[in-house]
Scaffold this active site. Structure first.
Site, PDB file in Angstrom:
ATOM      1  N   HIS A 110      66.981  69.051  24.087  1.00 15.28           N
ATOM      2  CA  HIS A 110      66.076  68.158  24.829  1.00 15.28           C
ATOM      3  C   HIS A 110      65.817  66.843  24.095  1.00 15.28           C
ATOM      4  CE1 HIS A 110      65.297  71.141  27.856  1.00 15.28           C
ATOM      5  NE2 HIS A 110      64.759  71.987  27.005  1.00 15.28           N
ATOM      6  N   ASP A 137      71.951  77.044  28.178  1.00 16.65           N
ATOM      7  CA  ASP A 137      70.524  77.305  28.085  1.00 16.65           C
ATOM      8  C   ASP A 137      69.925  77.332  29.498  1.00 16.65           C
ATOM      9  OD1 ASP A 137      68.211  76.947  25.735  1.00 16.65           O
ATOM     10  OD2 ASP A 137      67.528  76.292  27.717  1.00 16.65           O
ATOM     11  N   HIS A 186      67.284  75.947  30.487  1.00 16.44           N
ATOM     12  CA  HIS A 186      66.782  74.614  30.807  1.00 16.44           C
ATOM     13  C   HIS A 186      67.888  73.574  30.625  1.00 16.44           C
ATOM     14  CE1 HIS A 186      63.256  76.973  29.379  1.00 16.44           C
ATOM     15  NE2 HIS A 186      62.673  76.396  30.423  1.00 16.44           N
ATOM     16  N   ASP A 206      67.672  82.101  26.895  1.00 16.42           N
ATOM     17  CA  ASP A 206      66.499  82.214  27.749  1.00 16.42           C
ATOM     18  C   ASP A 206      66.834  82.453  29.216  1.00 16.42           C
ATOM     19  OD1 ASP A 206      67.537  79.677  27.627  1.00 16.42           O
ATOM     20  OD2 ASP A 206      65.630  78.658  27.323  1.00 16.42           O
TER      21      ASP A 206
END
Length: 342
Positions: free
Chosen positions: A160, A196, A198, A285
């Site tokens: 991120h 991931d 996200h 995740d």
């Protein structure tokens, strides 16, 4: 497969985060890496090595020098302002606010260099993030030296983090730093596959106008999930990078069977691109019991993921990203590595 890890990464130990409108116990904690390391040892994945100490230049190849300097000097400035607890930003230069001002106050600097209020900075944040970047760089060097795979046990994560901002628990973009290092030292075409839960908004933005680093991401639909404002299917690159970014946003509730078509399409892009090496932003995740996930992977699905990535047939660097079901994190991560190793 060699695993690279530094105990220094454990020094960043946030106690709280802002989530769902309140202060909650932090989920990006040192035990995440400790659990993975213990499973790597117990299942004898391969040799565990400490990272080399790299100069600052590989960080500046990806991140703005003033941003890196902010992270490095942050704690001293925080203390000088009379603060002592973990720091959270609370104001940002968005829309009609000016972005061309060099502010002095630490709260203004926090807002300038952040994308959210949920990523605390502490006394040892930069030290840990720097060690995490060195971990990724050392693993990348193994590929340059002829290894066919390596695992960078990075923590805090990185995907991120952008050119000049932190967020989503990320401070330095480990996968991007490793990919740029591979380019700088002899490889011509790098693919980054982000699995991931996200979207890796920082990684995408860093390489959005470049054809030499392909970015592919399979993730939860940002209409319903963080980071909300990037990661849509119509984002495919710009200028020379047009066509070299691909996103597969998937609905909440996605399980392995409904995830597989996107993975197969991403692998076809890899087949066409023919990278010299692949960097996998490895988030665990997608797991069904992850506290901040809406996907439904079971532990055995991570083995299937590793098996499919092996078939891509290129030198591969795994860089650990998210995954917050700590008790299962080691199992899920090593399942990928063992699936890849065959």
């Amino acid at each position: 497969m060699k695993t690279v890890f530094s105990d220094t990464q454990l020094a960043h130990a946030p106690k709280q985060e802002i989530s769902d409108g309140e202060l909650k116990p932090a989920v990006e904690v040192p035990s995440r890496a400790e659990m993975v390391l213990e499973t790597v040892k117990s299942r004898k994945v391969g040799e565990i090595v400490s990272p080399d100490d790299f100069p600052i230049r590989p960080l500046h190849r990806v991140h703005a020098p003033d941003y890196v300097g902010f992270l490095e000097d942050f704690w001293d400035k925080w203390l000088a302002a009379g603060r002592s607890n973990e720091a959270f930003p609370f104001v940002w230069p968005i829309r009609s606010l000016r972005q061309d001002i060099d502010v002095n106050h630490i709260d203004g600097l926090l807002g300038r260099y952040s994308m959210d209020a949920g990523t605390p900075l502490g006394e040892n944040t930069f030290k840990a993030a720097r060690a995490s970047a060195d971990t990724a760089l050392t693993a990348a060097k193994f590929l340059l030296d002829g290894e066919q795979s390596a695992f960078a046990l990075c923590r805090p994560p990185g995907h991120h983090a952008g050119f000049d901002f932190f967020g989503g628990y990320c401070f330095l973009n480990n996968a991007a730093i490793a990919a740029q290092y591979l380019r700088d030292y002899g490889l011509h075409r790098i693919a980054i596959l982000d699995v991931d839960y996200h979207h890796g908004n920082g990684t995408q933005a860093l390489f959005y106008d470049r054809p030499d680093i392909l970015f592919l991401s399979i993730h939860a639909d940002p209409k319903d999930e963080y980071p909300y404002f990037l990661g849509y299917a119509d984002e495919t690159g710009e200028h020379a990078g047009t066509g070299f970014t691909r996103n597969w946003p998937l609905p909440l509730g996605t399980d392995w069977d409904s995830y597989t078509p996107a993975l197969e399409e991403a692998c076809r892009w890899l087949l066409v691109y023919k990278p010299d090496a692949m960097v996998v932003s490895l988030g665990m995740d997608c797991y069904e019991n992850d506290p901040i996930s809406g996907f439904r992977f079971k532990s055995e699905d991570f083995s299937r993921l590793g098996e499919r990535l092996k078939k891509v047939g290129v030198p591969t660097l795994f860089v650990m990203e998210g995954g917050y079901a700590v008790d299962a994190l080691g199992t899920n991560c090593v399942n990928v590595l063992e699936g890849f190793a065959g």
